[in-house]
Each structure stands twice: as C-alpha cells, then as structure tokens.
Design a protein around this motif. Structure first.
Motif, PDB file in Angstrom:
ATOM      1  N   TYR B  23       0.887  -1.163   0.000  1.00  0.00           N
ATOM      2  CA  TYR B  23       0.000   0.000   0.000  1.00  0.00           C
ATOM      3  C   TYR B  23       0.922   1.210   0.000  1.00  0.00           C
ATOM      4  O   TYR B  23       1.524   1.531   1.015  1.00  0.00           O
ATOM      5  N   GLY B  24       1.044   1.868  -1.140  1.00  0.00           N
ATOM      6  CA  GLY B  24       2.046   2.917  -1.256  1.00  0.00           C
ATOM      7  C   GLY B  24       3.412   2.283  -1.086  1.00  0.00           C
ATOM      8  O   GLY B  24       3.735   1.310  -1.757  1.00  0.00           O
ATOM      9  N   SER B  25       4.200   2.812  -0.144  1.00  0.00           N
ATOM     10  CA  SER B  25       5.530   2.237   0.054  1.00  0.00           C
ATOM     11  C   SER B  25       5.512   1.158   1.144  1.00  0.00           C
ATOM     12  O   SER B  25       6.502   0.486   1.377  1.00  0.00           O
ATOM     13  N   PHE B  26       4.357   1.016   1.807  1.00  0.00           N
ATOM     14  CA  PHE B  26       4.277   0.030   2.882  1.00  0.00           C
ATOM     15  C   PHE B  26       4.011  -1.360   2.305  1.00  0.00           C
ATOM     16  O   PHE B  26       3.075  -1.559   1.525  1.00  0.00           O
ATOM     17  N   ARG B  27       4.885  -2.287   2.709  1.00  0.00           N
ATOM     18  CA  ARG B  27       4.716  -3.647   2.221  1.00  0.00           C
ATOM     19  C   ARG B  27       3.828  -4.392   3.213  1.00  0.00           C
ATOM     20  O   ARG B  27       4.239  -4.655   4.343  1.00  0.00           O
ATOM     21  N   ALA B  28       2.609  -4.674   2.814  1.00  0.00           N
ATOM     22  CA  ALA B  28       1.647  -5.272   3.741  1.00  0.00           C
ATOM     23  C   ALA B  28       1.818  -6.780   3.836  1.00  0.00           C
ATOM     24  O   ALA B  28       1.608  -7.378   4.891  1.00  0.00           O
ATOM     25  N   VAL B  29       2.194  -7.406   2.725  1.00  0.00           N
ATOM     26  CA  VAL B  29       2.334  -8.856   2.689  1.00  0.00           C
ATOM     27  C   VAL B  29       3.575  -9.201   1.873  1.00  0.00           C
ATOM     28  O   VAL B  29       3.827  -8.588   0.841  1.00  0.00           O
ATOM     29  N   LYS B  30       4.346 -10.148   2.357  1.00  0.00           N
ATOM     30  CA  LYS B  30       5.620 -10.456   1.705  1.00  0.00           C
ATOM     31  C   LYS B  30       5.693 -11.907   1.250  1.00  0.00           C
ATOM     32  O   LYS B  30       5.449 -12.829   2.046  1.00  0.00           O
ATOM     33  N   ASP B  31       6.010 -12.110  -0.017  1.00  0.00           N
ATOM     34  CA  ASP B  31       6.415 -13.419  -0.539  1.00  0.00           C
ATOM     35  C   ASP B  31       5.505 -14.569  -0.144  1.00  0.00           C
ATOM     36  O   ASP B  31       5.974 -15.579   0.389  1.00  0.00           O
ATOM     37  N   VAL B  32       4.243 -14.411  -0.424  1.00  0.00           N
ATOM     38  CA  VAL B  32       3.326 -15.500  -0.101  1.00  0.00           C
ATOM     39  C   VAL B  32       3.254 -16.464  -1.281  1.00  0.00           C
ATOM     40  O   VAL B  32       2.992 -16.048  -2.412  1.00  0.00           O
ATOM     41  N   SER B  33       3.523 -17.726  -1.014  1.00  0.00           N
ATOM     42  CA  SER B  33       3.320 -18.759  -2.025  1.00  0.00           C
ATOM     43  C   SER B  33       2.364 -19.784  -1.446  1.00  0.00           C
ATOM     44  O   SER B  33       2.591 -20.309  -0.356  1.00  0.00           O
ATOM     45  N   LEU B  34       1.301 -20.030  -2.166  1.00  0.00           N
ATOM     46  CA  LEU B  34       0.193 -20.784  -1.579  1.00  0.00           C
ATOM     47  C   LEU B  34      -0.602 -21.408  -2.714  1.00  0.00           C
ATOM     48  O   LEU B  34      -0.884 -20.738  -3.704  1.00  0.00           O
ATOM     49  N   ALA B  35      -0.903 -22.700  -2.605  1.00  0.00           N
ATOM     50  CA  ALA B  35      -1.757 -23.329  -3.608  1.00  0.00           C
ATOM     51  C   ALA B  35      -3.067 -23.740  -2.946  1.00  0.00           C
ATOM     52  O   ALA B  35      -3.072 -24.417  -1.933  1.00  0.00           O
ATOM     53  N   ILE B  36      -4.162 -23.270  -3.518  1.00  0.00           N
ATOM     54  CA  ILE B  36      -5.483 -23.531  -2.953  1.00  0.00           C
ATOM     55  C   ILE B  36      -6.122 -24.673  -3.731  1.00  0.00           C
ATOM     56  O   ILE B  36      -6.333 -24.557  -4.940  1.00  0.00           O
ATOM     57  N   PRO B  47      -3.305 -13.349  13.676  1.00  0.00           N
ATOM     58  CA  PRO B  47      -3.753 -12.202  14.470  1.00  0.00           C
ATOM     59  C   PRO B  47      -4.111 -11.008  13.595  1.00  0.00           C
ATOM     60  O   PRO B  47      -3.789 -10.984  12.410  1.00  0.00           O
ATOM     61  N   SER B  48      -4.752 -10.005  14.183  1.00  0.00           N
ATOM     62  CA  SER B  48      -5.139  -8.804  13.436  1.00  0.00           C
ATOM     63  C   SER B  48      -3.928  -8.158  12.786  1.00  0.00           C
ATOM     64  O   SER B  48      -2.859  -8.099  13.381  1.00  0.00           O
ATOM     65  N   GLY B  49      -4.084  -7.699  11.568  1.00  0.00           N
ATOM     66  CA  GLY B  49      -3.013  -6.977  10.894  1.00  0.00           C
ATOM     67  C   GLY B  49      -1.977  -7.874  10.258  1.00  0.00           C
ATOM     68  O   GLY B  49      -0.965  -7.395   9.765  1.00  0.00           O
ATOM     69  N   CYS B  50      -2.224  -9.196  10.235  1.00  0.00           N
ATOM     70  CA  CYS B  50      -1.199 -10.096   9.702  1.00  0.00           C
ATOM     71  C   CYS B  50      -1.300 -10.214   8.187  1.00  0.00           C
ATOM     72  O   CYS B  50      -0.532 -10.925   7.563  1.00  0.00           O
ATOM     73  N   GLY B  51      -2.271  -9.540   7.582  1.00  0.00           N
ATOM     74  CA  GLY B  51      -2.327  -9.529   6.125  1.00  0.00           C
ATOM     75  C   GLY B  51      -3.217 -10.602   5.521  1.00  0.00           C
ATOM     76  O   GLY B  51      -3.252 -10.735   4.302  1.00  0.00           O
ATOM     77  N   LYS B  52      -3.946 -11.336   6.341  1.00  0.00           N
ATOM     78  CA  LYS B  52      -4.749 -12.424   5.758  1.00  0.00           C
ATOM     79  C   LYS B  52      -5.871 -11.900   4.872  1.00  0.00           C
ATOM     80  O   LYS B  52      -6.135 -12.451   3.809  1.00  0.00           O
ATOM     81  N   GLY B 237       3.060  -8.782   6.694  1.00  0.00           N
ATOM     82  CA  GLY B 237       2.505 -10.111   6.907  1.00  0.00           C
ATOM     83  C   GLY B 237       3.243 -11.173   6.111  1.00  0.00           C
ATOM     84  O   GLY B 237       3.697 -10.930   5.001  1.00  0.00           O
ATOM     85  N   GLN B 238       3.361 -12.369   6.718  1.00  0.00           N
ATOM     86  CA  GLN B 238       4.012 -13.471   6.027  1.00  0.00           C
ATOM     87  C   GLN B 238       3.248 -14.759   6.290  1.00  0.00           C
ATOM     88  O   GLN B 238       2.623 -14.915   7.337  1.00  0.00           O
ATOM     89  N   LEU B 239       3.372 -15.658   5.356  1.00  0.00           N
ATOM     90  CA  LEU B 239       2.804 -16.982   5.573  1.00  0.00           C
ATOM     91  C   LEU B 239       3.792 -17.782   6.420  1.00  0.00           C
ATOM     92  O   LEU B 239       4.937 -17.966   6.035  1.00  0.00           O
TER      93      LEU B 239
END
Lengths: 304, 266
Positions: B23-36, B47-52, B237-239
């Motif tokens: 969001y702008g320069s703020f990195r909210a979530v980093k390097d998520v790799s996930l197969a659904i 927890p709250s704010g973890c980027g989920k 946030g990170q996985l």
C-alpha cells in the motif's frame, strides 16, 4: 462525605447562568418560528382581503392577468404557466448536468479532482442571481437569436437556461453528498460480483442514494420557482398564457417585483394582488417541500 | 483448446507465487506462495493486521479498489496470472466471487439482489429462467425456505444472518468457481454462524472456498486446509505455515503456529 459532596446545591450564580442560557436558546429558536408564522399569517390575512373583492373562481378560471390596467382581470394562470415554464426549462438543464457532475465527482473523480472541483462548484452557487439575469439578457439571448431569429429580447428560454446553470451546483453538490454517503460496502459488493465502474455507479450507488438525489432535485425546483432576479430581468414583464419559450412572459415573482417597485397605493386592490400571488407561490413551494419530505422518508435506506 | 482444458488435471483452483502486496511504500504482505486446492475449504488465520484479508482480496483483485495498492508476484487462476497486463479485473471477479465481513445486501428486493450479478453479466434469461436461478441460488445459500414468500421484500429487512446468506446467494447466482469469504461470520450470532458453516460444507461440492477467520474454532471445525499468517517486526505479513487443518491444529511444525493456536498470543 462523598455523598454530601454530590448533594451539595449548585451556587446561585451558576443556576442563574444556566437559566439565562436556556432562555436565550429558546428565544433564538422562537424568533425564527415566530417570524415564519408571522409571514404566513400576514399572507393569509391579506389574501383573504383580496378574495373578498375578487372571486376565487375568477382567480382560477380567468386567463388574463391585468390588475394594473383600466380593464382589470385577475386570472393567475398566465403567471403560473410562466413560472412553470421557466422552472421546467431550468430543470431540464440542471437535473441531467447536475446529476452527471455528481456521479462523476462521487464515483469517478480522484480525490484531488474532487477536492478542487467541489469548492469551485460551490463558488458558482455564490454568484448573485442579478449577474445571471444580465448574463441571460445580454449574452445568452443575443447568442440564441443566431439560431432562433424570432426570439424576443425578453423570453423564458434564455432565462430558464441560465437559471438551470445557476442550479447545477445545487443539484450536483447535494446529490454528490447523497452518493458519497452510500456505504463503501455496497461498492465492494457490486465490484465483487464483477461490475464495471459504470455499473456500480448507475445500478447500485445511484439507486441507493435516490432519496437524497430526489430531495436535491425538489429543492432545486423550489428554488427555480422562487427565483426572482433572473426571470424579472430576462423573461419579460408581459403576463400571457403561453408555453412558447421565445416570447416575453411574467412569472409570479416578476409580478411581485413589478408591483413592489411601482407606486401601487397601500390598501388598494392592486396592492392586495401582491399577497394573492405571494400566497400562490407559497403554496407551490410548500407542496414541493412536503413532497420532498415524503420522498426522503419513503425511500431512505438506513445503513448501519 | 482453451486454457481450461489444459488445466483440467490441475488440482489447484488458485496458486500464489511469491506474492507481495504494497500500500504505497508500505509492504503489507511479503512473498506468499500458496496453492489452494479445488473443492476444498481453505482457512486463512492469524492475528489482526497479519495480512490475511489483504491476501484474500488479492485473489480477485479487490485491492485494485485501493488507489495506492500494488501486487507483485503472480496469482494463477487456471494457469493464468490474474495480474498479467491485459487481464480485466471485472472478468476475474465474475469468476472469483466474494462474501464480506459485514452483510452488505443492496437496498433492493431479495429477488433483485440475487439476480443483480446475472443481469450485469448480460445473461439473456427468460422470466422463468431468472425465477429458477433465483430459487437455485437461494436454495444453495440455505435461505429459500425462509424467504420464498417474500422475494419482493427489501433485502435489508432480513436479519443479519439471513442477510449474509442472501449475500452468499447473490455470489452463487453468477456461478463463480471460487468464493472468497472475508470473516463472513464475525457480525453474526452463534446460530447463524453454525448455519453458514454447514452451508460451506454443502458448497464445497461445487465451489472452492477460501475463508478468512479470526475464530480458530471455526477454522479447525470448518476447513480442510489452514494457512497461518503472522506479521514480522516491520508489520509485514508473512505466511508462516500451511497444511491440512488437522496437521496445523494437532501437529504444527512451526513454534509460532503452536503458540498461536494454543492461545498464547493474538
């Protein structure tokens, strides 16, 4: 100990001050209510005086309005049609343009554009109507004459068009408020179903804000009906029963201006016509206000 | 041959590869790799704010609505990156539907709420086909029996739990493949919550469901897979751990997961 503290009586000075403030507030509120009531009462009494000399049947069935001529006729319709005609032309301009502006500002414009344009629109609303009136008479009418050679110098078309421009910021600003007040969750829901921006704006947000939009339109309409300077300057002073927008007409407000400025003796019948016309005008705007109140209540959605 | 056919054997509905959200320069979530996995319920917890929620919203480009938001990495849907140039987010959202935290029915009738999506999608339906679609969607959302006699009533007149099921019906009506649910029960009472959870199990047969939840009991009883997110010292946030729900809750590999599910923080 603590209990006795709580039960200690306030000082006399403080009690007196509280009382004084209360009286002041009631007084301030009473002034506006009493003034309004006073206006309505004087309107009603003078109107009754008018109708003791002119029958209400003549007022409503006669097709000519010549109270200042030697052959006096008191038919309100020429003034009513002129008012309705100029207002209708104005609404044809103000409603579409105002709504488009509102939807653009609320749903499409970036924050920067909105922050710049909205105050500009509101400045437009601050231009004195006398300026608009002369603009209609000296600029719009000559311009329109290029296309409509038969156009009179005074006509309801240019008065109505300019009045419409005057009302655009009114409709735009109030409708924009209504659109912006629609909760974002509805926008998300619509986007989440695969809506385009246009579909969100037109199919979800506008219907959800319809009560506020209608209220803004009704408010603009009652301003158009009550608008005086533009029509007095640009629409003419000739009461005639017509829906032809190219000829001079006289609205209810123009008539009131004419009589108020002239040397109509106090207490004469022509003096009382002022009140009869004023009362008719009042009924118009009153009905519109009731209508808008009803619309807002009927269609307002309560979001929490 | 369409991409769909090529991907026929792919067991995954959505795959994120090294996805980061800014969001702008703020990195909210980093390097998520996930197969659904398809036709499964995947819960995103943390927890709250973890980027989920941010991750969830990246799966159908809802983050596009935030002017400063930007996504890096890839999100594959049928093998196609939904962030590739030329992909219209409107088309993405038509196939990956969403249900929000607070029930948000349109201020229209129940019927109009359900038929809105098909209408804007330009489906040419006869009156009878529309009636059937509305009924099927409302049945799908386990709401039909409660509202079948009042389809013309305003959607806002329903109770909170009913409104949320109406929103689910509205999402089902466009026949998406994936349904994203962003804490769909957080505004509901326990009985309505239970109804939604039962409904999710029904829906799993035909849809892939990804649900963000604050409620760990809900994740443990109502999902097949669980992804645990946590923010680092930069509030990014990170996985942390991803696996079958039983593994995550009974045998977490990461110490932080264990601490979180045993209620030591959050």
């Amino acid at each position: 100990m603590a209990v006795t503290e709580l039960r200690r009586q306030p000082s006399l000075l403080r009690a007196a001050f509280e009382r004084f403030i209360q009286v002041l507030l009631v007084f301030a509120a009473a002034i506006s209510i009493l003034t309004t009531a006073g206006i309505v009462f004087s309107l009603v009494f003078e109107t009754i005086a008018f109708f003791s000399e002119v029958s209400i049947v003549e007022f409503l069935t006669e097709t000519e309005w010549t109270p200042l001529f030697s052959i006096k006729k008191y038919g309100i319709w020429p003034l009513v049609t002129a008012t309705v005609l100029t207002s209708a032309i104005a609404m044809m301009v103000a409603v579409p343009l105002g709504l488009i502006a509102a939807i653009f500002l609320s749903e499409f414009a970036s924050d920067n554009i909105r922050r710049t344009v909205k105050p500009l629109l509101e400045i437009l609303a601050g231009i004195p109507t006398v300026v608009y009136g002369y603009f209609a008479l000296t600029t719009i009418t000559p311009f329109l004459k290029n296309f409509i050679p038969t156009l009179s110098i005074f006509n309801s078309l240019s008065a109505g068009l300019v009045m419409g421009v005057m009302l655009i910021p009114f409709v735009a600003s109030l409708s924009e408020d209504a659109l912006s007040a629609v909760p974002n969750s509805l926008r998300e829901a619509a986007y989440g179903l695969g809506s385009t921006r246009f579909e969100v704006a037109v199919r979800v947000i506008t219907p959800a804000a319809i009560s506020g939009i209608v209220a803004s339109i009704v408010l603009a309409f009652s301003r158009a009906i009550g608008e005086t300077m533009i029509v007095a300057i640009a629409a003419g002073q000739n009461p005639r029963l017509t829906f032809d927008p190219t000829v001079p007409v006289m609205t209810m407000t123009s008539y009131i201006v004419q009589v108020s400025l002239g040397d109509t003796p106090y207490g004469s019948l022509s003096y009382y016509t002022l009140y009869a016309v004023g009362f008719t005008l009042f009924i118009f705007t009153f009905i519109l206000n009731i209508f808008s109140y009803w619309m807002v209540r009927k269609f307002r959605e309560v979001y929490d | 041959m369409t991409t769909h056919d090529l991907e026929y054997d792919n067991p995954n509905a959505i795959e994120a590869h090294n996805m980061s959200v800014y969001y702008g320069s703020f990195r909210a979530v980093k390097d998520v790799s996930l197969a659904i996995e398809k036709n499964r319920i995947t819960a995103l917890i943390g927890p709250s704010g973890c980027g989920k929620s941010t991750v969830l919203r990246s799966f159908n480009r809802m983050n596009d609505l935030v002017p400063s938001a930007r996504v890096e990495g890839q999100v594959l849907f049928h093998g196609e990156n939904i962030y590739a140039p030329g992909v219209d987010p409107v088309n993405v959202r038509r196939r990956i539907g969403m249900v929000f935290q607070k029930p948000n029915p349109f201020p229209k009738s129940i019927y109009e709420n359900v038929i809105y999506g098909p209408r804007i999608n330009g489906w040419k339906l006869s009156r009878r086909e529309m009636d059937e679609l509305v009924e099927r969607s409302l049945r799908g959302a386990a709401l039909w029996d409660e509202v079948k006699d009042k389809l013309n009533q305003n959607g806002l007149s329903l109770s909170g739990g009913q409104q949320q099921r109406l929103c689910i019906a509205r999402a089902l009506a466009v026949e998406p493949e994936v349904i994203l649910m962003d804490e769909p029960c957080s505004a509901l009472d326990p009985i309505s919550t239970l109804k939604i959870e039962e409904l999710m199990f029904e829906l799993r047969q035909h849809y892939t469901i990804i649900i963000v939840t604050h409620n760990m009991q809900q994740a443990s009883r109502a999902s097949d897979y669980t992804a645990f997110f946590l923010m680092d010292s930069d509030r990014t946030g990170q996985l942390v751990e991803y696996g079958s729900t039983s593994q995550i809750f009974q045998n977490p590999k990461d110490e932080r997961t264990e601490q979180y599910i045993s209620g030591q923080f959050g």
